[in-house]
Design an enzyme around this catalytic site. Structure first.
Site, PDB file in Angstrom:
ATOM      1  N   LYS A  45      37.469 -31.856  41.373  1.00  0.00           N
ATOM      2  CA  LYS A  45      37.365 -30.438  41.014  1.00  0.00           C
ATOM      3  C   LYS A  45      36.074 -29.831  41.524  1.00  0.00           C
ATOM      4  O   LYS A  45      36.043 -28.688  41.958  1.00  0.00           O
ATOM      5  CB  LYS A  45      37.469 -30.247  39.501  1.00  0.00           C
ATOM      6  CG  LYS A  45      38.876 -30.362  38.989  1.00  0.00           C
ATOM      7  CD  LYS A  45      39.001 -29.828  37.581  1.00  0.00           C
ATOM      8  CE  LYS A  45      40.442 -29.950  37.101  1.00  0.00           C
ATOM      9  NZ  LYS A  45      40.581 -29.629  35.691  1.00  0.00           N
TER      10      LYS A  45
ATOM     11  N   LYS B 195      52.374 -33.079  46.938  1.00  0.00           N
ATOM     12  CA  LYS B 195      52.860 -33.019  45.567  1.00  0.00           C
ATOM     13  C   LYS B 195      53.223 -31.572  45.180  1.00  0.00           C
ATOM     14  O   LYS B 195      52.537 -30.642  45.605  1.00  0.00           O
ATOM     15  CB  LYS B 195      51.712 -33.518  44.690  1.00  0.00           C
ATOM     16  CG  LYS B 195      52.058 -33.803  43.263  1.00  0.00           C
ATOM     17  CD  LYS B 195      50.850 -34.437  42.582  1.00  0.00           C
ATOM     18  CE  LYS B 195      50.714 -33.908  41.179  1.00  0.00           C
ATOM     19  NZ  LYS B 195      49.558 -34.380  40.465  1.00  0.00           N
TER      20      LYS B 195
ATOM     21  N   LYS C 121      51.381 -25.744  41.670  1.00  0.00           N
ATOM     22  CA  LYS C 121      51.372 -24.288  41.705  1.00  0.00           C
ATOM     23  C   LYS C 121      50.261 -23.710  42.561  1.00  0.00           C
ATOM     24  O   LYS C 121      50.345 -22.570  43.006  1.00  0.00           O
ATOM     25  CB  LYS C 121      51.208 -23.775  40.278  1.00  0.00           C
ATOM     26  CG  LYS C 121      52.532 -23.326  39.731  1.00  0.00           C
ATOM     27  CD  LYS C 121      52.483 -21.981  39.121  1.00  0.00           C
ATOM     28  CE  LYS C 121      52.034 -22.050  37.705  1.00  0.00           C
ATOM     29  NZ  LYS C 121      53.084 -22.545  36.821  1.00  0.00           N
TER      30      LYS C 121
END
Ligand code: TRP
Length: 328
Positions: free
Chosen positions: A115, A197, A200
């Site tokens: 992240k 994968k 969204k």
């Protein structure tokens, strides 16, 4: 004898997609319905503060995801369903755990590394760093023993086991170490980039949302990438067949797999069958979701009730922890 405590949660993201459903929600509903566990499920709104969502959006998404979870079959009569921030104790226990957790251990967390290197380079806040400590507090506040999570959260549950041990070493034996109940992570891929994968973050047309109306499903699936240029076996087609194995009839699945092998498959037909299958699989979900979304008061009442039940368990733990560390 008391039942083992199953504990898990989800961030208030947007609409749930098929990957969330197969990897997290469906297994939880099965655990709930087995009757063998005392199940807690919560919406991690405090965790969501580490991301970039604004306040209005967050507020909306919390109710929204609650409606979707219930519509998926999480039954508030069977599962203690609540919002993290409604219960006192999560943040306080996280703070106490911060003081027994070595910095170096958090530096090893792969989710933090990911992240902080890509999604939100501009907002690498301390909350993102101690995110797994808050997660440990969530779990141990309820003495969760079985934690159903996907592969990506395994490291956080292992850290939780360590935190339980570090706390016990310093303040006396109190927490037991929870176990990961690894849920099958279905290898569902993006419709448009089937080597990646389904997620969204790439855009709405990459994912199938549970709330997608039949017309939307048809459009999205029509656009799905199938045979790659030059033919040969295509990851896109495999992905559609995999989806059909979950949501279609056994016969349809068998037929298309055979046609794919023999080379007589018509992608248009496969897509049509898949759209119809997914549309009908989630028909009652969509109905229930819309019904719940129209009555925010009823939804709020369910969450208040869940928080009350959760608070009773959390209060016992936090009282005891305060006593053990010598602050009350
Ligand atoms: N980090 C989890 C996720 O992103 C959500 C979560 C927060 C969680 N606290 C938890 C999951 C405790 C299981 C147990 O999916």
């Amino acid at each position: 004898m008391a039942k083992p405590i199953v504990f898990s949660g989800i961030q208030p993201t947007g609409n749930l997609h098929i990957g969330n459903y197969l990897g997290a929600i469906k297994p939880l509903v099965e655990l709930q319905n087995s009757g063998e566990y005392d199940v807690y499920y919560f919406i991690a709104d405090l965790h969501s503060l580490t991301g970039n969502m604004d306040a209005t959006e967050r507020k909306e998404k919390i109710l929204h995801i609650a409606a979707e979870l219930i519509a998926c079959g999480i039954d508030p009569k069977k599962t203690t369903l609540f919002v993290q921030s409604h219960v006192e104790g999560h943040a306080e226990l996280a703070w106490i755990f911060n003081t027994v957790t070595p910095v170096a251990e958090l530096e090893r967390m792969t989710q933090f590394k990911d992240k902080s290197s890509d999604q939100q380079k501009k907002n690498v806040n301390v909350g993102l760093f101690t995110y797994p400590v808050l997660q440990a507090a969530d779990i141990l506040l309820y003495h969760g023993t079985r934690i159903p999570v996907g592969e990506d959260q395994k490291q956080h549950v292992e850290l939780t086991r360590n935190i339980a041990r570090w706390f016990n070493n310093r303040y006396g034996e109190y927490f037991s170490e929870p176990e990961v109940l690894l849920t099958e992570t279905p290898r569902i891929k993006s419709l448009l980039e089937p080597t990646k994968k389904m997620s969204k973050s790439k855009g709405a047309n990459h994912v199938i949302e549970l709330a997608d109306a039949p017309a939307v499903l048809e459009k999205k699936i029509k656009k799905a990438v199938t045979a790659s240029e030059g033919g040969g076996s295509s990851v896109g087609v495999e992905n559609l067949l995999l989806l059909l194995s979950y949501f279609g009839s056994v016969d349809d699945h068998k037929r298309f797999v055979e046609e794919e092998k023999s080379g007589s498959i018509k992608y248009g037909e496969l897509k049509e069958t898949l759209s119809v299958s997914i549309g009908s699989y989630f028909a009652s979900f969509r109905e229930k979701r819309d019904e719940l979304m129209q009555d925010h008061n009823a939804l709020a009442a369910i969450l208040v009730d869940g928080a009350k039940k959760a608070q009773a368990a959390a209060s016992d733990t936090i009282e005891e922890v305060r006593r053990l560390v010598g602050i009350r």
